[in-house]
Design a protein around this motif. Structure first.
Motif, PDB file in Angstrom:
ATOM      1  N   PHE A  14       0.892  -1.160   0.000  1.00  0.00           N
ATOM      2  CA  PHE A  14       0.000   0.000   0.000  1.00  0.00           C
ATOM      3  C   PHE A  14       0.927   1.206   0.000  1.00  0.00           C
ATOM      4  O   PHE A  14       1.516   1.531   1.037  1.00  0.00           O
ATOM      5  CB  PHE A  14      -0.890   0.014   1.252  1.00  0.00           C
ATOM      6  N   LYS A  17       4.316   1.078   1.955  1.00  0.00           N
ATOM      7  CA  LYS A  17       4.226   0.056   3.007  1.00  0.00           C
ATOM      8  C   LYS A  17       3.889  -1.312   2.408  1.00  0.00           C
ATOM      9  O   LYS A  17       2.913  -1.431   1.657  1.00  0.00           O
ATOM     10  CB  LYS A  17       3.114   0.483   3.957  1.00  0.00           C
ATOM     11  N   ALA A  19       2.321  -4.861   2.913  1.00  0.00           N
ATOM     12  CA  ALA A  19       1.461  -5.606   3.839  1.00  0.00           C
ATOM     13  C   ALA A  19       1.768  -7.098   3.758  1.00  0.00           C
ATOM     14  O   ALA A  19       1.683  -7.818   4.753  1.00  0.00           O
ATOM     15  CB  ALA A  19       0.001  -5.350   3.514  1.00  0.00           C
ATOM     16  N   PRO A  38      -1.231 -12.336  14.175  1.00  0.00           N
ATOM     17  CA  PRO A  38      -1.819 -11.312  15.037  1.00  0.00           C
ATOM     18  C   PRO A  38      -2.401 -10.162  14.217  1.00  0.00           C
ATOM     19  O   PRO A  38      -2.242 -10.129  12.996  1.00  0.00           O
ATOM     20  CB  PRO A  38      -0.625 -10.829  15.871  1.00  0.00           C
ATOM     21  N   SER A  39      -3.029  -9.238  14.909  1.00  0.00           N
ATOM     22  CA  SER A  39      -3.639  -8.093  14.253  1.00  0.00           C
ATOM     23  C   SER A  39      -2.598  -7.335  13.419  1.00  0.00           C
ATOM     24  O   SER A  39      -1.481  -7.112  13.869  1.00  0.00           O
ATOM     25  CB  SER A  39      -4.207  -7.186  15.348  1.00  0.00           C
ATOM     26  N   GLY A  40      -2.973  -7.020  12.195  1.00  0.00           N
ATOM     27  CA  GLY A  40      -2.085  -6.230  11.336  1.00  0.00           C
ATOM     28  C   GLY A  40      -1.053  -7.051  10.578  1.00  0.00           C
ATOM     29  O   GLY A  40      -0.217  -6.504   9.859  1.00  0.00           O
ATOM     30  N   SER A  41      -1.100  -8.391  10.700  1.00  0.00           N
ATOM     31  CA  SER A  41      -0.072  -9.205  10.039  1.00  0.00           C
ATOM     32  C   SER A  41      -0.361  -9.422   8.551  1.00  0.00           C
ATOM     33  O   SER A  41       0.518  -9.884   7.822  1.00  0.00           O
ATOM     34  CB  SER A  41       0.082 -10.553  10.750  1.00  0.00           C
ATOM     35  N   GLY A  42      -1.591  -9.117   8.109  1.00  0.00           N
ATOM     36  CA  GLY A  42      -1.884  -9.211   6.679  1.00  0.00           C
ATOM     37  C   GLY A  42      -2.951 -10.236   6.300  1.00  0.00           C
ATOM     38  O   GLY A  42      -3.135 -10.540   5.123  1.00  0.00           O
ATOM     39  N   LYS A  43      -3.694 -10.755   7.282  1.00  0.00           N
ATOM     40  CA  LYS A  43      -4.678 -11.818   7.008  1.00  0.00           C
ATOM     41  C   LYS A  43      -5.806 -11.329   6.094  1.00  0.00           C
ATOM     42  O   LYS A  43      -6.123 -11.965   5.091  1.00  0.00           O
ATOM     43  CB  LYS A  43      -5.274 -12.355   8.324  1.00  0.00           C
ATOM     44  N   THR A  44      -6.419 -10.201   6.479  1.00  0.00           N
ATOM     45  CA  THR A  44      -7.548  -9.700   5.686  1.00  0.00           C
ATOM     46  C   THR A  44      -7.088  -9.313   4.284  1.00  0.00           C
ATOM     47  O   THR A  44      -7.777  -9.603   3.293  1.00  0.00           O
ATOM     48  CB  THR A  44      -8.189  -8.484   6.400  1.00  0.00           C
ATOM     49  N   THR A  45      -5.917  -8.733   4.194  1.00  0.00           N
ATOM     50  CA  THR A  45      -5.380  -8.365   2.881  1.00  0.00           C
ATOM     51  C   THR A  45      -5.270  -9.625   2.011  1.00  0.00           C
ATOM     52  O   THR A  45      -5.645  -9.622   0.841  1.00  0.00           O
ATOM     53  CB  THR A  45      -3.988  -7.695   3.049  1.00  0.00           C
ATOM     54  N   GLU A 158     -11.750 -14.428  10.159  1.00  0.00           N
ATOM     55  CA  GLU A 158     -12.139 -14.330  11.578  1.00  0.00           C
ATOM     56  C   GLU A 158     -13.632 -14.668  11.768  1.00  0.00           C
ATOM     57  O   GLU A 158     -14.393 -13.832  12.246  1.00  0.00           O
ATOM     58  CB  GLU A 158     -11.885 -12.911  12.106  1.00  0.00           C
TER      59      GLU A 158
END
Ligand SMILES: Nc1ncnc2c1ncn2[C@@H]1O[C@H](COP(=O)(O)OP(=O)(O)OP(=O)(O)O)[C@@H](O)[C@H]1O
Length: 282
Positions: A14, A17, A19, A38-45, A158
């Motif tokens: 992005f 940055k 991801a 963990p949160s912010g590690s790139g799962k949703t991306t 999730e």
């Protein structure tokens, strides 16, 4: 053999940055594959890229043996199901009306609605307006919607994050049943118990990179310290190495009638993640 999902040297940035940074993995037909981080590690991306909602920057991403961009064709889109945070439900319509709309869109017989509502214990709320549902109930309706057309490949981001333990269990049971009937599942989660219960293979994600990928059994043996815990009748706890001396000690405790319980000292997935990255999954 073609895999359901094949990701090679994939990067997603992005702006400046990144991801996801050089991600490699495949998902076999019929498995439940966990993407843990963990949160912010790139799962949703990752889920968005695999479902063609977001374009990757470089590398290759194939779903059903062809470039992921083909998923935008309606015939291909019908082969997948997606459950994400963003429910996309119409608040002013009832649960049934929401699902009915989806059935029309996907050419599914509306009889299927009750069948899936029963499965996730929501049949009694069929006529409730979505705005009156709790967060967990909405999450279950979104899952029903993702399952209505019996997708070959299901993406879950999730899926149980807003659910209490009972509802979680129900969803897990439904997902296992679905998988047994042939649906391949890509599950993104930071819930290690969920991953442990559901997944046949797991990738651990940290800062946009896969730091480990294997089945839970191999991971535990690889990162376990190969010790055994004994509890004796007098209440003391002893840790014993898995070697010849250890075996002799255990035999001695048994012969003397001193042993009360014995169990291996396997690490949990959460502990393995901490070993690998120095931080927890939460
Ligand atoms: N649209 C965007 N623009 C800029 N940065 C983004 C965008 N989407 C995600 N990111 C960044 O990419 C990284 C990965 O985010 P992502 O949402 O994939 O993580 P996640 O593992 O799903 O986290 P969570 O469990 O909190 O949902 C984060 O640093 C996030 O800030």
């Amino acid at each position: 053999m073609k895999h359901e999902i094949e990701v090679r040297q994939m990067v997603k940035s992005f702006g400046k940055k990144s991801a996801l940074n050089g991600v490699d993995f495949h998902v076999q037909k019929g498995e439940i594959f966990g993407f843990l981080g963990p949160s912010g590690s790139g799962k949703t991306t990752m889920v968005k890229i695999l479902t063609s909602q977001l374009q990757h920057t470089s590398g290759s991403v194939q779903v059903f043996g062809t470039d992921v961009s083909k998923l935008r064709d309606s015939s291909q889109l019908k082969r997948i199901g997606i459950l994400t945070d963003n429910s996309g439900l119409y608040d002013r319509l009832t649960v049934y009306e929401n699902l009915e709309l989806f059935c029309k869109l996907y050419d599914v017989d509306v009889k299927r609605i009750d069948e899936v509502l029963e499965e996730v214990n929501l049949i009694q709320d069929k006529k409730t307006v979505v705005s009156k549902l709790s967060k967990g109930m909405k999450q279950r309706v979104t899952l029903v919607r993702a399952l209505l057309h019996k997708p070959e490949l299901l993406f879950l981001d999730e899926p149980t994050s807003a659910l209490d333990p009972t509802n979680k269990q129900q969803i897990h049971a439904s997902l296992r049943k679905l998988n047994e009937s042939g649906t391949t599942i890509f599950l993104s989660t930071h819930d290690m118990q969920e991953a442990e219960y559901l997944c046949q293979r797991l990738a651990f994600l940290d800062h946009g990179k896969i730091v480990e990928l294997d089945n839970p059994h191999n991971l535990r043996s690889k990162y376990g310290d190969s010790t055994i815990n004994l509890v004796l009748r007098n209440g003391s706890r002893i840790q014993i190495k898995q070697n010849e001396n250890g075996a002799q000690s255990i035999a001695q405790y048994i012969t003397n009638g001193e042993l009360m319980s014995i169990h291996s000292n396997e690490p949990t997935l959460g502990e393995i993640f901490i070993q690998l990255t120095g931080r927890s999954l939460q």
